[in-house]
Motif scaffolding. Sequence first.
Motif, PDB file in Angstrom:
ATOM      1  N   GLN A   1       0.793  -1.355  -0.002  1.00  0.00           N
ATOM      2  CA  GLN A   1       0.053  -0.108  -0.138  1.00  0.00           C
ATOM      3  C   GLN A   1       0.748   1.362   0.032  1.00  0.00           C
ATOM      4  N   GLY A   2       2.285   1.098  -0.129  1.00  0.00           N
ATOM      5  CA  GLY A   2       3.124   2.266  -0.362  1.00  0.00           C
ATOM      6  C   GLY A   2       3.548   2.744   1.055  1.00  0.00           C
ATOM      7  N   ILE A   3       3.229   2.172   2.284  1.00  0.00           N
ATOM      8  CA  ILE A   3       3.709   2.620   3.633  1.00  0.00           C
ATOM      9  C   ILE A   3       4.996   2.355   3.674  1.00  0.00           C
ATOM     10  N   ALA A   4       5.894   1.348   3.200  1.00  0.00           N
ATOM     11  CA  ALA A   4       7.212   1.154   3.036  1.00  0.00           C
ATOM     12  C   ALA A   4       7.990   2.725   2.657  1.00  0.00           C
ATOM     13  N   ARG A   5       7.635   2.819   1.260  1.00  0.00           N
ATOM     14  CA  ARG A   5       7.884   3.904   0.510  1.00  0.00           C
ATOM     15  C   ARG A   5       7.624   5.235   1.306  1.00  0.00           C
ATOM     16  N   LEU A   6       6.455   5.425   2.084  1.00  0.00           N
ATOM     17  CA  LEU A   6       6.222   6.788   2.444  1.00  0.00           C
ATOM     18  C   LEU A   6       7.048   6.738   3.936  1.00  0.00           C
ATOM     19  N   LEU A   7       7.559   5.566   4.581  1.00  0.00           N
ATOM     20  CA  LEU A   7       8.545   5.637   5.900  1.00  0.00           C
ATOM     21  C   LEU A   7       9.794   6.198   5.228  1.00  0.00           C
ATOM     22  N   VAL A   8      10.199   5.477   4.283  1.00  0.00           N
ATOM     23  CA  VAL A   8      11.658   6.082   3.338  1.00  0.00           C
ATOM     24  C   VAL A   8      11.687   7.428   3.295  1.00  0.00           C
ATOM     25  N   GLU A   9      10.571   7.888   2.590  1.00  0.00           N
ATOM     26  CA  GLU A   9      10.716   9.272   2.264  1.00  0.00           C
ATOM     27  C   GLU A   9      10.737  10.127   3.420  1.00  0.00           C
ATOM     28  N   THR A  10       9.992   9.737   4.544  1.00  0.00           N
ATOM     29  CA  THR A  10      10.013  10.506   5.796  1.00  0.00           C
ATOM     30  C   THR A  10      11.393  10.635   6.390  1.00  0.00           C
ATOM     31  N   CYS A  11      11.921   9.440   6.538  1.00  0.00           N
ATOM     32  CA  CYS A  11      13.241   9.401   6.898  1.00  0.00           C
ATOM     33  C   CYS A  11      14.175  10.327   6.081  1.00  0.00           C
ATOM     34  N   GLN A  12      14.093  10.105   4.737  1.00  0.00           N
ATOM     35  CA  GLN A  12      15.094  10.942   3.805  1.00  0.00           C
ATOM     36  C   GLN A  12      14.809  12.631   4.363  1.00  0.00           C
ATOM     37  N   GLN A  13      13.323  12.984   4.516  1.00  0.00           N
ATOM     38  CA  GLN A  13      13.217  14.317   4.475  1.00  0.00           C
ATOM     39  C   GLN A  13      13.685  14.846   6.060  1.00  0.00           C
ATOM     40  N   TRP A  14      13.714  13.819   7.090  1.00  0.00           N
ATOM     41  CA  TRP A  14      14.385  13.994   8.347  1.00  0.00           C
ATOM     42  C   TRP A  14      15.719  14.300   8.280  1.00  0.00           C
ATOM     43  N   ALA A  15      16.465  13.613   7.231  1.00  0.00           N
ATOM     44  CA  ALA A  15      18.130  13.574   6.927  1.00  0.00           C
ATOM     45  C   ALA A  15      18.312  14.778   6.099  1.00  0.00           C
ATOM     46  N   ILE A  16      17.505  15.257   5.375  1.00  0.00           N
ATOM     47  CA  ILE A  16      17.428  16.640   4.682  1.00  0.00           C
ATOM     48  C   ILE A  16      17.743  17.755   5.776  1.00  0.00           C
ATOM     49  N   GLN A  17      16.761  17.841   6.669  1.00  0.00           N
ATOM     50  CA  GLN A  17      16.620  18.698   7.584  1.00  0.00           C
ATOM     51  C   GLN A  17      17.652  18.760   8.719  1.00  0.00           C
ATOM     52  N   ALA A  18      18.333  17.375   8.547  1.00  0.00           N
ATOM     53  CA  ALA A  18      19.627  17.080   9.622  1.00  0.00           C
ATOM     54  C   ALA A  18      21.041  17.849   9.020  1.00  0.00           C
ATOM     55  N   GLY A  19      20.756  18.180   7.672  1.00  0.00           N
ATOM     56  CA  GLY A  19      21.871  18.614   6.825  1.00  0.00           C
ATOM     57  C   GLY A  19      22.448  17.554   5.991  1.00  0.00           C
ATOM     58  N   CYS A  20      21.913  16.526   5.752  1.00  0.00           N
ATOM     59  CA  CYS A  20      22.307  15.477   4.867  1.00  0.00           C
ATOM     60  C   CYS A  20      22.181  15.769   3.371  1.00  0.00           C
ATOM     61  N   ARG A  21      22.940  15.307   2.447  1.00  0.00           N
ATOM     62  CA  ARG A  21      23.037  15.492   1.254  1.00  0.00           C
ATOM     63  C   ARG A  21      23.047  14.086   0.552  1.00  0.00           C
ATOM     64  N   GLU A  22      23.145  12.999   1.488  1.00  0.00           N
ATOM     65  CA  GLU A  22      23.072  11.844   0.882  1.00  0.00           C
ATOM     66  C   GLU A  22      22.357  10.709   2.074  1.00  0.00           C
ATOM     67  N   PHE A  23      21.767   9.784   1.547  1.00  0.00           N
ATOM     68  CA  PHE A  23      20.984   8.780   2.237  1.00  0.00           C
ATOM     69  C   PHE A  23      21.488   7.334   1.719  1.00  0.00           C
ATOM     70  N   ALA A  24      21.736   6.504   3.086  1.00  0.00           N
ATOM     71  CA  ALA A  24      22.091   5.230   2.658  1.00  0.00           C
ATOM     72  C   ALA A  24      21.395   4.208   3.534  1.00  0.00           C
ATOM     73  N   SER A  25      21.671   2.751   3.003  1.00  0.00           N
ATOM     74  CA  SER A  25      21.240   1.663   3.831  1.00  0.00           C
ATOM     75  C   SER A  25      21.964   0.312   3.432  1.00  0.00           C
ATOM     76  N   ASP A  26      21.634  -0.655   4.008  1.00  0.00           N
ATOM     77  CA  ASP A  26      22.317  -1.885   3.540  1.00  0.00           C
ATOM     78  C   ASP A  26      21.290  -3.066   3.846  1.00  0.00           C
ATOM     79  N   CYS A  27      21.590  -4.274   3.325  1.00  0.00           N
ATOM     80  CA  CYS A  27      21.014  -5.328   3.659  1.00  0.00           C
ATOM     81  C   CYS A  27      21.792  -6.483   3.418  1.00  0.00           C
ATOM     82  N   GLU A  28      21.611  -7.741   4.015  1.00  0.00           N
ATOM     83  CA  GLU A  28      22.131  -8.913   4.062  1.00  0.00           C
ATOM     84  C   GLU A  28      22.277  -9.356   2.519  1.00  0.00           C
ATOM     85  N   LEU A  29      23.738  -9.785   2.143  1.00  0.00           N
ATOM     86  CA  LEU A  29      23.752 -10.490   0.690  1.00  0.00           C
ATOM     87  C   LEU A  29      22.740 -11.287   0.308  1.00  0.00           C
TER      88      LEU A  29
END
Length: 148
Positions: A92-120
Amino acid sequence: MSCIRKAEPEDLPEVVRLAAELWPQHTLEELEEELEPYTDRRDAAVFLAYQEGRKPCGFAQCGLRRDYVEGTETSPVGYLEGIYVRPLCRGQGIARLLVETCQQWAIQAGCREFASDCELTNEESRKFHLAVGFEEANRIICFTKKLR
């Protein structure tokens, strides 16, 4: 309709319950110890997703990383530490909305990049990351060695 809001210290029990579904190999006590600072710090955050005013159906945990982050050039880097949406709420797009919210939070914190990881071997997570706009930076295998 989904609503996202930043978790406060009093939301910690709900955050821990969701995290236990994502990381069942950890005890509730371990998760509480790890997640508690994310509800009360400036350089970290947890966001909760609600659907039609019900109990939370998902969460995202993010923070600022000032050490080297694979594939990035700036510091600090916003980092998606964990994300989870309950199975009945997926698609339903909830995970995408959560990621977008985290990205906006990072932008407000002065970040120019956003990253993540997962197991191989976590193909589902890899596909999710690509679907929400991440680009694969590298693949690594980590090694450890016991010293007496």
